[in-house]
Design an enzyme around this catalytic site. Structure first.
Site, PDB file in Angstrom:
ATOM      1  N   GLU A  89      27.337  27.311  -1.592  1.00  0.00           N
ATOM      2  CA  GLU A  89      28.706  26.878  -1.866  1.00  0.00           C
ATOM      3  C   GLU A  89      29.680  28.039  -1.720  1.00  0.00           C
ATOM      4  O   GLU A  89      30.852  27.853  -1.435  1.00  0.00           O
ATOM      5  CB  GLU A  89      28.825  26.349  -3.302  1.00  0.00           C
ATOM      6  N   ASP A 135      25.165  13.576  -5.331  1.00  0.00           N
ATOM      7  CA  ASP A 135      24.052  12.658  -5.648  1.00  0.00           C
ATOM      8  C   ASP A 135      24.515  11.658  -6.699  1.00  0.00           C
ATOM      9  O   ASP A 135      25.572  11.810  -7.299  1.00  0.00           O
ATOM     10  CB  ASP A 135      22.844  13.452  -6.164  1.00  0.00           C
TER      11      ASP A 135
HETATM   12  N1  SAH Z   1      17.778  21.478  -6.628  1.00  0.00           N
HETATM   13  C1  SAH Z   1      18.612  22.645  -6.821  1.00  0.00           C
HETATM   14  C2  SAH Z   1      19.048  22.685  -8.224  1.00  0.00           C
HETATM   15  C3  SAH Z   1      20.489  22.697  -8.329  1.00  0.00           C
HETATM   16  S1  SAH Z   1      20.979  22.461  -9.958  1.00  0.00           S
HETATM   17  C4  SAH Z   1      17.862  23.876  -6.442  1.00  0.00           C
HETATM   18  O1  SAH Z   1      16.696  23.778  -6.186  1.00  0.00           O
HETATM   19  O2  SAH Z   1      18.465  24.959  -6.392  1.00  0.00           O
HETATM   20  C5  SAH Z   1      22.353  21.528  -9.712  1.00  0.00           C
HETATM   21  C6  SAH Z   1      23.640  22.226  -9.417  1.00  0.00           C
HETATM   22  O3  SAH Z   1      24.514  21.262  -8.890  1.00  0.00           O
HETATM   23  C7  SAH Z   1      24.326  22.723 -10.670  1.00  0.00           C
HETATM   24  O4  SAH Z   1      25.170  23.789 -10.349  1.00  0.00           O
HETATM   25  C8  SAH Z   1      25.119  21.489 -11.146  1.00  0.00           C
HETATM   26  O5  SAH Z   1      26.383  21.845 -11.642  1.00  0.00           O
HETATM   27  C9  SAH Z   1      25.268  20.623  -9.895  1.00  0.00           C
HETATM   28  N2  SAH Z   1      24.730  19.257  -9.951  1.00  0.00           N
HETATM   29  C10 SAH Z   1      24.672  18.451  -8.862  1.00  0.00           C
HETATM   30  N3  SAH Z   1      24.130  17.264  -9.172  1.00  0.00           N
HETATM   31  C11 SAH Z   1      23.826  17.288 -10.489  1.00  0.00           C
HETATM   32  C12 SAH Z   1      23.226  16.353 -11.377  1.00  0.00           C
HETATM   33  N4  SAH Z   1      22.815  15.156 -10.963  1.00  0.00           N
HETATM   34  N5  SAH Z   1      23.061  16.723 -12.673  1.00  0.00           N
HETATM   35  C13 SAH Z   1      23.468  17.946 -13.082  1.00  0.00           C
HETATM   36  N6  SAH Z   1      24.028  18.866 -12.280  1.00  0.00           N
HETATM   37  C14 SAH Z   1      24.223  18.570 -10.986  1.00  0.00           C
END
Ligand code: SAH
Length: 254
Positions: free
Chosen positions: A12, A217
């Protein structure tokens, strides 16, 4: 003005640092802070990493060590309501820490000893941000994201929503939990993991802030599918173009 821009994920942030003129890197507290000019605005970009503590620490440092006067958080989020679709944009009108619960000592969601459940971003900055987001969707989307990618991620007619953003130290991927949260928090539009922590720090330090999220998502069992690809091909583009529009607007306003 000096604008601090926080992102939670490397992908990002990448485009913002690339767009910076004369970036200088400073390492502090295990984070890289990039200071330079972003479209005529004096800016500091930083990767907070994920979660409320990481975000709070980063926001505090931006103000106390790097002297920013305003903070913008750009990132992705899960949809907090059925009317919000992947590819839509959410600009926070208020932020709440959904995993804060010191009841029965304090009402659910209230940050103890502040008397507050909801933290409010700066109205003027948020208004400029929504305008930048609208203009991006109307004028830049088609060139910023290829037709193939728009089709693949079903970006049919992305919209901008203003509303409540809920943050907590949990990746939300359970529809039952989301439904319960949606029922407990009227006006919920997005769930994520940092915004409300930044908003609390900014409230306590009296620094105007704004939070924008691209919906990545539906916060259900499919939430993790293609998450990183969406961030790279879609959300990163949203962040750069919207921030460019915002900075130009701020520079013009003086
Ligand atoms: N799968 C990712 C994890 C990202 S955590 C990895 O492997 O790196 C999610 C990040 O996106 C956080 O910064 C949060 O703020 C945001 N986010 C996006 N979708 C989310 C959801 N369903 N629940 C919580 N945070 C979410």
């Amino acid at each position: 003005m000096r604008l601090g821009i926080i992102s939670a994920l490397y992908e990002e942030q990448l485009g913002l640092v690339e767009a910076m003129k004369g970036p200088a890197k400073l390492i502090h507290g295990k984070r890289e802070y990039w200071a330079g000019k972003l479209w005529e605005i004096d800016a500091v970009c930083v990767l907070s990493r994920i979660g409320k503590v990481a975000a709070a620490m980063t926001a505090t440092m931006l103000v106390e060590k790097f002297g920013v006067t305003h903070i913008l958080f750009t990132g992705v989020a899960g949809a907090g309501d059925k009317t919000v679709q992947v590819g839509d944009i959410v600009v926070a009108e208020a932020l709440v820490q959904h995993d804060m619960d010191a009841s029965p000592l304090f009402p659910r969601f209230e940050v103890p000893l502040t008397g507050l459940t909801h933290f409010l971003p700066d109205q003027q900055l948020s208004l400029r941000l929504s305008r930048a987001a609208h203009d991006f969707l109307e004028q830049d989307l088609e060139t910023a994201i290829s037709e193939g990618e728009r089709r693949e991620f079903r970006l049919l007619q992305p919209r901008v929503h203003r509303g409540l953003v809920a943050s907590g130290d949990q990746f939300m991927a359970d529809p039952l939990r989301l439904n319960a949260l949606n029922a407990a928090l009227p006006g919920l539009v997005a769930v994520e993991m940092e915004g409300a922590a930044v908003a609390q720090v900014c409230y306590e330090l009296d620094v105007p802030c704004a939070v924008i999220r691209t919906v990545s998502d539906n916060a259900n069992e499919d939430a993790a599918t293609d998450f990183m690809r969406f961030v790279q091909s879609v959300a990163a583009q949203y962040a750069v173009h919207i921030t460019r529009r915002l900075c130009r607007d701020l520079a013009q306003a003086g």
